[in-house]
Design a protein around this motif. Structure first.
Motif, PDB file in Angstrom:
ATOM      1  N   MET A   1       5.732  -8.144   3.463  1.00  6.54           N
ATOM      2  CA  MET A   1       6.586  -8.007   2.289  1.00  6.54           C
ATOM      3  C   MET A   1       6.380  -6.659   1.596  1.00  6.54           C
ATOM      4  O   MET A   1       7.311  -5.964   1.259  1.00  6.54           O
ATOM      5  N   ILE A   2       5.121  -6.283   1.363  1.00  3.57           N
ATOM      6  CA  ILE A   2       4.816  -5.014   0.706  1.00  3.57           C
ATOM      7  C   ILE A   2       4.066  -4.112   1.685  1.00  3.57           C
ATOM      8  O   ILE A   2       3.103  -4.535   2.315  1.00  3.57           O
ATOM      9  N   ILE A   3       4.525  -2.879   1.794  1.00  3.46           N
ATOM     10  CA  ILE A   3       3.841  -1.888   2.620  1.00  3.46           C
ATOM     11  C   ILE A   3       3.551  -0.673   1.756  1.00  3.46           C
ATOM     12  O   ILE A   3       4.454  -0.104   1.130  1.00  3.46           O
ATOM     13  N   ILE A   4       2.293  -0.286   1.715  1.00  4.06           N
ATOM     14  CA  ILE A   4       1.841   0.877   0.956  1.00  4.06           C
ATOM     15  C   ILE A   4       1.386   1.929   1.961  1.00  4.06           C
ATOM     16  O   ILE A   4       0.566   1.645   2.839  1.00  4.06           O
TER      17      ILE A   4
ATOM     18  N   LEU B   1      -1.813  -0.162   3.299  1.00  3.52           N
ATOM     19  CA  LEU B   1      -2.108  -1.527   2.880  1.00  3.52           C
ATOM     20  C   LEU B   1      -0.845  -2.350   3.042  1.00  3.52           C
ATOM     21  O   LEU B   1       0.224  -1.959   2.565  1.00  3.52           O
ATOM     22  N   LYS B   2      -0.961  -3.475   3.725  1.00  2.50           N
ATOM     23  CA  LYS B   2       0.175  -4.370   3.925  1.00  2.50           C
ATOM     24  C   LYS B   2      -0.148  -5.734   3.329  1.00  2.50           C
ATOM     25  O   LYS B   2      -1.225  -6.276   3.571  1.00  2.50           O
ATOM     26  N   ILE B   3       0.789  -6.249   2.555  1.00  4.08           N
ATOM     27  CA  ILE B   3       0.646  -7.568   1.938  1.00  4.08           C
ATOM     28  C   ILE B   3       1.752  -8.454   2.482  1.00  4.08           C
ATOM     29  O   ILE B   3       2.942  -8.137   2.339  1.00  4.08           O
ATOM     30  N   GLU B   4       1.358  -9.539   3.118  1.00  5.13           N
ATOM     31  CA  GLU B   4       2.325 -10.391   3.808  1.00  5.13           C
ATOM     32  C   GLU B   4       2.978 -11.406   2.868  1.00  5.13           C
ATOM     33  O   GLU B   4       2.429 -11.752   1.818  1.00  5.13           O
ATOM     34  N   THR B   5       4.132 -11.889   3.291  1.00  4.87           N
ATOM     35  CA  THR B   5       4.849 -12.924   2.554  1.00  4.87           C
ATOM     36  C   THR B   5       3.981 -14.178   2.437  1.00  4.87           C
ATOM     37  O   THR B   5       3.307 -14.580   3.391  1.00  4.87           O
ATOM     38  N   SER B   6       3.977 -14.774   1.256  1.00  6.91           N
ATOM     39  CA  SER B   6       3.262 -16.013   0.936  1.00  6.91           C
ATOM     40  C   SER B   6       1.756 -15.839   0.812  1.00  6.91           C
ATOM     41  O   SER B   6       1.044 -16.829   0.666  1.00  6.91           O
TER      42      SER B   6
END
Length: 232
Positions: free
Chosen positions: A1-4, A22-27
């Motif tokens: 969902m979020i990619i930095i 940094l990657k933040i996944e859905t849920s």
């Protein structure tokens, strides 16, 4: 969902944040911890495009947050009380948001009912403006507002601060249920390591703007690693 990617924020010669990737996944329920000055709030403000990057970018569902507006329709946040319309009563504030988000009156009623245990009879119907509430109750208003409209992504900065123990536990229950039922992604910055470890399945430790540790282990292991760091 979020990619930095290659994200930097400088204030003059001082580097406030420097995250290569940094990657933040859905849920995910993503916890962000670190001492004062680690860059936690700076990262949140960059994700929300409240401040400009010095270099690099943040994308949410493939959209560069600094170049598009569409992502704002499904992202909510509560960082501090300055985000609220403090000259309104809580009921007036929620009604204003209902109209902005295009929700029905029943939608708002159902939403506030979900937060009734957290409010504990202290928020609605008290004929007080938001600015006249206690710090803990102001936070409850801001958090409830951040959940309004079934967002896909919610960012909360120090959500447990100024809440009594019962309210902290009720908030943890709401966050957990929202994630499990609706698949909501949460980013939670907090100094409270116990609560973050309780509800987050991933915790990133920042130190002087850099990612020092990215923990995805069992809760006991994460708690031990964090304790080891902060006990130094």
């Amino acid at each position: 969902m979020i990619i930095i990617e290659n994200l930097k924020k400088l204030y003059g010669p001082e580097e406030a944040l420097n995250i290569e990737e940094l990657k933040i996944e859905t849920s995910e329920c993503f916890g962000l911890v670190g001492n004062n000055g680690a860059g936690k709030t700076t990262l949140f403000r960059l994700i929300l495009d409240l401040i400009r990057t010095s270099s690099g970018r943040v994308t949410i569902n493939g959209e560069d947050v600094s170049k598009t507006e569409e992502w704002k329709s499904f992202v909510r946040s509560y960082l501090d009380e300055h985000m609220l319309l403090s000259f309104l009563s809580p009921a007036e504030y929620f009604e204003t948001l209902r109209k902005i988000y295009g929700l029905g009156e029943q939608d708002l009623e159902n939403h506030l009912e979900k937060f009734s245990p957290l409010f504990n009879g202290e928020i609605l119907g008290k004929k007080k403006y938001i600015r006249d509430l206690s710090k803990g109750n102001i936070k409850k208003v801001g958090i409830a507002a951040a959940f309004l409209g079934n967002p896909s992504l919610v960012l909360l900065d120090e959500p447990f601060e100024n809440l009594d123990p019962t309210s902290q536990n009720r908030l943890k229950k709401i966050i957990t249920e929202e994630r499990e039922t609706n698949g909501t992604t949460f980013l939670i910055s907090s100094h409270d390591l116990v609560h973050v470890t309780d509800i987050c399945n991933r915790i990133v430790l920042l130190e002087k703007g850099h990612v020092l540790r990215d923990l995805k282990d069992e809760k006991k292991v994460m708690a031990e690693e964090l304790a080891d760091y902060f006990d130094r």
